[in-house]
Design a protein around this motif. Structure first.
Motif, mmCIF file in Angstrom:
data_model
loop_
_atom_site.group_PDB
_atom_site.id
_atom_site.type_symbol
_atom_site.label_atom_id
_atom_site.label_comp_id
_atom_site.label_asym_id
_atom_site.label_seq_id
_atom_site.Cartn_x
_atom_site.Cartn_y
_atom_site.Cartn_z
ATOM 1 N N ARG A 24 0.866 -1.182 0.000
ATOM 2 C CA ARG A 24 0.000 0.000 0.000
ATOM 3 C C ARG A 24 0.902 1.231 0.000
ATOM 4 N NH1 ARG A 24 -3.780 2.270 4.236
ATOM 5 N NH2 ARG A 24 -5.177 3.478 2.938
ATOM 6 N N THR A 25 0.789 2.044 -1.028
ATOM 7 C CA THR A 25 1.742 3.133 -1.252
ATOM 8 C C THR A 25 1.349 4.424 -0.538
ATOM 9 O OG1 THR A 25 0.593 3.957 -3.221
ATOM 10 C CG2 THR A 25 2.212 2.189 -3.557
ATOM 11 N N ASP A 26 2.321 5.326 -0.466
ATOM 12 C CA ASP A 26 2.046 6.652 0.084
ATOM 13 C C ASP A 26 1.013 7.382 -0.764
ATOM 14 O OD1 ASP A 26 3.819 6.241 2.167
ATOM 15 O OD2 ASP A 26 5.482 7.263 1.164
ATOM 16 N N GLU A 27 1.047 7.161 -2.092
ATOM 17 C CA GLU A 27 0.046 7.777 -2.981
ATOM 18 C C GLU A 27 -1.359 7.314 -2.617
ATOM 19 O OE1 GLU A 27 1.622 6.453 -6.797
ATOM 20 O OE2 GLU A 27 1.722 8.562 -7.395
ATOM 21 N N ARG A 70 -2.378 6.187 0.310
ATOM 22 C CA ARG A 70 -2.737 6.763 1.610
ATOM 23 C C ARG A 70 -3.139 8.233 1.461
ATOM 24 N NH1 ARG A 70 1.783 3.603 2.945
ATOM 25 N NH2 ARG A 70 1.224 1.803 4.193
ATOM 26 N N ALA A 71 -2.402 8.976 0.644
ATOM 27 C CA ALA A 71 -2.723 10.388 0.421
ATOM 28 C C ALA A 71 -4.087 10.539 -0.248
ATOM 29 C CB ALA A 71 -1.638 11.047 -0.422
ATOM 30 N N LYS A 93 -6.755 9.808 2.298
ATOM 31 C CA LYS A 93 -6.893 10.916 3.254
ATOM 32 C C LYS A 93 -7.642 12.081 2.610
ATOM 33 C CE LYS A 93 -4.299 13.739 6.480
ATOM 34 N NZ LYS A 93 -2.996 14.082 7.033
ATOM 35 N N SER A 102 -3.294 6.447 -8.615
ATOM 36 C CA SER A 102 -2.867 6.176 -7.237
ATOM 37 C C SER A 102 -3.101 4.734 -6.796
ATOM 38 C CB SER A 102 -3.565 7.120 -6.257
ATOM 39 O OG SER A 102 -4.969 6.918 -6.269
#
Length: 89
Positions: free
Chosen positions: A10-13, A15-16, A19, A36
């Motif tokens: 699960r990437t930071d993209e 998660r962003a 959010k 994403s």
């Protein structure tokens, strides 16, 4: 294992996007954070295909509550459409 989006890939993209968009229609994710969830959706769609090997033709039901399933559904529908003759797409 790859049927779960809580995997370490699960990437930071992702998660962003989660959010920013929260529980929103997939259209919002695609418009505001294109790409994403692509890698994860393809990974999960592959896991769905592997899990379905040997199962008789028929309906497919994937149950869940996360927006991620919409991305998986798009991948599965694309795969089904590509497997059909052109005149039936």
């Amino acid at each position: 294992e790859d049927l779960y989006f809580v995997r370490p890939w699960r990437t930071d993209e992702m998660r962003a996007a989660d959010k920013d968009c929260g529980y929103a229609p997939i259209k919002d994710y695609i418009e505001r954070h294109p790409g994403s969830h692509d890698i994860a959706a393809k990974t999960m769609a592959g896991a769905v295909a592997e899990a379905g090997v040997g199962i008789p033709d028929g309906d497919l039901v994937i149950v869940g509550h996360a927006v991620y399933l919409s991305f998986v559904a798009l991948e599965v529908v694309d795969a089904i459409a590509l497997s059909m003759p052109d005149d039936q797409r």
